[in-house]
Design a protein around this motif. Sequence first.
Motif, PDB file in Angstrom:
ATOM      1  N   MET A 100     -60.060   1.350   3.778  1.00 13.60           N
ATOM      2  CA  MET A 100     -60.144   2.701   3.261  1.00 13.60           C
ATOM      3  C   MET A 100     -58.876   3.455   3.636  1.00 13.60           C
ATOM      4  SD  MET A 100     -63.988   4.015   3.796  1.00 13.60           S
ATOM      5  CE  MET A 100     -63.908   4.873   2.262  1.00 13.60           C
ATOM      6  N   LYS A 101     -58.428   4.259   2.718  1.00 13.29           N
ATOM      7  CA  LYS A 101     -57.232   5.059   2.973  1.00 13.29           C
ATOM      8  C   LYS A 101     -57.671   6.441   3.440  1.00 13.29           C
ATOM      9  CE  LYS A 101     -53.119   4.855   0.853  1.00 13.29           C
ATOM     10  NZ  LYS A 101     -52.137   4.947  -0.219  1.00 13.29           N
ATOM     11  N   LEU A 102     -57.091   6.859   4.564  1.00 10.54           N
ATOM     12  CA  LEU A 102     -57.403   8.161   5.143  1.00 10.54           C
ATOM     13  C   LEU A 102     -56.169   9.057   5.103  1.00 10.54           C
ATOM     14  CD1 LEU A 102     -59.275   6.926   8.341  1.00 10.54           C
ATOM     15  CD2 LEU A 102     -60.252   7.466   6.110  1.00 10.54           C
ATOM     16  N   LEU A 103     -56.401  10.340   4.949  1.00  7.78           N
ATOM     17  CA  LEU A 103     -55.337  11.340   4.971  1.00  7.78           C
ATOM     18  C   LEU A 103     -55.452  12.111   6.276  1.00  7.78           C
ATOM     19  CD1 LEU A 103     -53.116  13.120   3.678  1.00  7.78           C
ATOM     20  CD2 LEU A 103     -54.952  14.419   2.587  1.00  7.78           C
ATOM     21  N   VAL A 104     -54.353  12.195   6.994  1.00 11.89           N
ATOM     22  CA  VAL A 104     -54.305  12.927   8.260  1.00 11.89           C
ATOM     23  C   VAL A 104     -53.355  14.099   8.049  1.00 11.89           C
ATOM     24  CG1 VAL A 104     -53.910  12.757  10.740  1.00 11.89           C
ATOM     25  CG2 VAL A 104     -54.535  10.706   9.443  1.00 11.89           C
ATOM     26  N   ARG A 105     -53.866  15.323   8.228  1.00  9.62           N
ATOM     27  CA  ARG A 105     -53.047  16.513   7.970  1.00  9.62           C
ATOM     28  C   ARG A 105     -52.916  17.363   9.222  1.00  9.62           C
ATOM     29  NH1 ARG A 105     -55.035  19.555   2.810  1.00  9.62           N
ATOM     30  NH2 ARG A 105     -56.486  20.267   4.366  1.00  9.62           N
TER      31      ARG A 105
ATOM     32  N   PRO B 252     -59.159  -1.251   6.924  1.00 11.05           N
ATOM     33  CA  PRO B 252     -59.903  -2.080   5.981  1.00 11.05           C
ATOM     34  C   PRO B 252     -61.424  -2.036   6.145  1.00 11.05           C
ATOM     35  CG  PRO B 252     -58.836  -3.449   7.630  1.00 11.05           C
ATOM     36  CD  PRO B 252     -58.364  -2.047   7.850  1.00 11.05           C
ATOM     37  N   ASP B 253     -61.906  -1.787   7.359  1.00 11.26           N
ATOM     38  CA  ASP B 253     -63.349  -1.773   7.602  1.00 11.26           C
ATOM     39  C   ASP B 253     -63.903  -0.364   7.380  1.00 11.26           C
ATOM     40  OD1 ASP B 253     -65.775  -1.325   9.471  1.00 11.26           O
ATOM     41  OD2 ASP B 253     -65.607  -3.511   9.351  1.00 11.26           O
ATOM     42  N   GLU B 254     -64.835  -0.248   6.442  1.00 12.68           N
ATOM     43  CA  GLU B 254     -65.382   1.061   6.071  1.00 12.68           C
ATOM     44  C   GLU B 254     -66.075   1.753   7.246  1.00 12.68           C
ATOM     45  OE1 GLU B 254     -68.435   2.918   2.752  1.00 12.68           O
ATOM     46  OE2 GLU B 254     -67.524   0.961   2.394  1.00 12.68           O
ATOM     47  N   ASN B 255     -66.811   0.996   8.057  1.00  9.34           N
ATOM     48  CA  ASN B 255     -67.510   1.590   9.198  1.00  9.34           C
ATOM     49  C   ASN B 255     -66.537   2.102  10.253  1.00  9.34           C
ATOM     50  OD1 ASN B 255     -70.108   1.152   8.162  1.00  9.34           O
ATOM     51  ND2 ASN B 255     -70.114  -0.958   8.921  1.00  9.34           N
ATOM     52  N   GLU B 256     -65.462   1.365  10.483  1.00 13.14           N
ATOM     53  CA  GLU B 256     -64.447   1.808  11.439  1.00 13.14           C
ATOM     54  C   GLU B 256     -63.738   3.055  10.925  1.00 13.14           C
ATOM     55  OE1 GLU B 256     -63.477  -2.632  13.284  1.00 13.14           O
ATOM     56  OE2 GLU B 256     -62.013  -1.673  11.964  1.00 13.14           O
ATOM     57  N   ALA B 257     -63.438   3.084   9.635  1.00 17.53           N
ATOM     58  CA  ALA B 257     -62.785   4.255   9.038  1.00 17.53           C
ATOM     59  C   ALA B 257     -63.689   5.476   9.142  1.00 17.53           C
ATOM     60  CB  ALA B 257     -62.434   3.975   7.583  1.00 17.53           C
ATOM     61  N   LYS B 258     -64.974   5.288   8.871  1.00 15.47           N
ATOM     62  CA  LYS B 258     -65.928   6.395   8.957  1.00 15.47           C
ATOM     63  C   LYS B 258     -66.008   6.919  10.392  1.00 15.47           C
ATOM     64  CE  LYS B 258     -70.691   7.638   7.951  1.00 15.47           C
ATOM     65  NZ  LYS B 258     -72.019   7.171   7.570  1.00 15.47           N
ATOM     66  N   ALA B 259     -66.043   6.015  11.361  1.00 17.11           N
ATOM     67  CA  ALA B 259     -66.079   6.419  12.769  1.00 17.11           C
ATOM     68  C   ALA B 259     -64.830   7.208  13.147  1.00 17.11           C
ATOM     69  CB  ALA B 259     -66.222   5.187  13.665  1.00 17.11           C
TER      70      ALA B 259
END
Length: 79
Positions: free
Chosen positions: A1-6, A50-57
């Motif tokens: 998953m791609k995340l945006l950090v602002r 890449p891991d959706e659960n890790e990205a969500k955490a």
Amino acid sequence: MKLLVRNLERATTEQDIRVLFSTYGKVTECNLVLDQETGLSKGFAFVEMPDENEAKAAVEALNLSTLAKSKIRVKYAQN
């Protein structure tokens, strides 16, 4: 998953971001967006996990947390 950090402090490095997000799982890519003229940070970055659960955490734990005296915002990036 791609995340945006602002709202990153201008002195924050890609390595700082990678280390922070690695606490929550595997980071495959980290891109700090730089101003082409000055080479300085524009204050935001993209992190690929890449891991959706890790990205969500990571989003839940890091959104509105403080990094280098700045309250950062983390959300899912739009494709």
